[in-house]
Design an enzyme around this catalytic site. Structure first.
Site, PDB file in Angstrom:
ATOM      1  N   THR A 181       0.815  -1.297  -0.024  1.00 49.27           N
ATOM      2  CA  THR A 181       0.054   0.106  -0.113  1.00 49.27           C
ATOM      3  C   THR A 181       0.819   1.285   0.042  1.00 49.27           C
ATOM      4  O   THR A 181       1.960   1.088   0.746  1.00 49.27           O
ATOM      5  CB  THR A 181      -1.030   0.088   1.336  1.00 49.27           C
ATOM      6  N   HIS A 225       2.706 -11.565  14.434  1.00 51.01           N
ATOM      7  CA  HIS A 225       3.918 -11.990  15.050  1.00 51.01           C
ATOM      8  C   HIS A 225       3.746 -13.734  15.520  1.00 51.01           C
ATOM      9  O   HIS A 225       4.619 -14.358  15.848  1.00 51.01           O
ATOM     10  CB  HIS A 225       4.076 -11.172  16.359  1.00 51.01           C
TER      11      HIS A 225
END
Length: 404
Positions: free
Chosen positions: A323, A375
């Site tokens: 993006t 994560h």
């Protein structure tokens, strides 16, 4: 012959759609392949055209109604002519037509129904739709605006007389409109990403000088050699990301329940801003695409997104997303994951800053990069090294070609 007009077949990931706008009213003539209605889904707006010449005999689903795949939404009389009896009825029954005289403006079926239920003359309602069309929301606003009784109207004057020094308040208008399906789905997915992932973001900065010099040197020759395709910055980032994804498979993977799905291809989504919201069309197999293929496909996506011509297949899948908030002036931001993907790269504004180069201060065109990652799957080490790999390839574009 009567023909059923049905909603398109939606993909499995799109359970239903909503009637957005009827471009024809019941009784109007239509031509083959003429646009009849827009259907809004979570991802795109689909256009339904007339299957043949004829008259739109009946509308079965009003604007705002939810519909399923292949559901019948209207009926068309093939080869029929528009009914001419309506004007005669108005001429023979002027008394009955009088209340409808102001109703000649364009009115959505759902708005007409609400107006009828609440005894509202739609001719007195200000239309906010295309061409002054009155929508259901306009009727709701009209009802709210007319809630105050005439007896209460002098109240402001009474207040003013008690405090002559008070200044009249400015316009404090409000307008309530329903959230579009696309905007609602975007909000839902962003909330889902923030609540269901262990999202973390790492940042770095990249010197855009080498790419800018390369682009300046070869852009004219590139455009001439590739049939008018312009050489931009996004192509370099897509190719750099494709190579980095090959080196770090976890960044290109997705989580499915308790399983990790590793993808043997790099399908990179490129976020494109439209009037109705952000869409992410996907470049397939970027590992096999050249710079010209990437730039040409991105340009095609941008044009089709602007015109509302992107299909659902264009936005399905994707293993990674890029993006670019820099086109709007963003200096730094934290991009949000696009589930089930586990990482997203954010590009930002190119800005000249003083940098230490070989012990000397130089003014360099710098860009901040941000990599948000899940994560649960990607360790901080891999995320940092992935971003450094992209930085190295952008600062030395030959690495992209040599895959080093």
């Amino acid at each position: 012959m009567s023909i059923e007009i049905k909603a398109p077949q939606f993909p499995e990931s799109v359970p239903d759609g909503t009637i957005a706008t009827w471009h024809k009213k019941a009784g109007e003539a239509v031509s083959r392949d003429e646009l009849i209605v827009d259907i809004e889904t979570d991802k795109v707006v689909l256009e339904v055209v007339a299957p043949a010449d004829g008259v739109l005999a009946e509308i079965l689903k009003d604007e705002g109604d939810t519909i399923l795949s292949n559901e019948v939404i209207a009926r068309l009389e093939e080869g029929a002519a528009p009914a001419a009896s309506a004007p005669k009825q108005e001429a023979t029954a002027p008394a009955a037509a009088a209340p409808q005289a102001s109703d000649e403006k364009l009115v959505n079926p759902s708005a007409r129904k609400m107006a009828s239920e609440n005894n509202v003359n739609v001719g007195a309602v200000e239309g906010s739709g295309k061409g002054g069309r009155v929508t259901k929301g306009d009727v709701i606003d009209h009802l709210k605006g007319g809630a105050a009784s005439p007896a209460s109207a002098p109240a402001p004057a009474a207040v003013a007389s008690q405090s002559p020094a008070a200044m009249p308040a400015g316009d404090r208008t409000e307008k309530r409109v329903p959230m579009s399906r696309m905007r609602a789905r975007i909000a839902e997915r962003l909330l889902e990403a923030s609540q269901s992932t262990a999202m973390l973001t790492t940042f770095n900065e990249v010197d855009m000088g080498p790419v800018m010099e390369l682009r300046k040197k070869y852009k004219d020759q590139f455009e001439k050699s590739h049939n008018g395709t312009r050489l931009g910055f996004m192509g370099f980032f897509v190719k750099a990301a494709a190579e980095a994804l090959r080196r770090f498979p976890a960044v290109n993977a997705s989580i499915d329940g308790n399983d990790v799905v590793y993808h043997g291809y790099q399908d990179i989504g490129v976020a494109v801003s439209t009037e109705k919201g952000l869409v992410v069309p996907v470049l397939r197999n970027t590992e096999h695409m050249g710079l010209a293929d990437v730039e040409n496909t991105i340009r095609d996506f941008g044009l089709r997104a602007r015109d509302g011509k992107l299909g659902m297949d264009d936005m399905m899948g994707g293993t990674f997303t890029i993006t670019n908030g820099g086109v709007f002036g963003s200096l730094m931001s934290t991009p949000i994951l696009n589930p089930p993907q586990t990482a997203i790269l954010g590009m930002h504004k190119i800005q000249e800053r003083p940098m230490a180069v070989n012990g000397k201060v130089e003014i360099r065109p710098m860009m901040y990069l941000a990599l948000s990652y899940d994560h649960r799957l990607i360790d901080g080490k891999d995320a940092v090294q992935f971003l450094v790999a992209i930085k190295d390839m952008i600062e030395d574009p030959a690495r992209i070609l040599l895959e080093i």
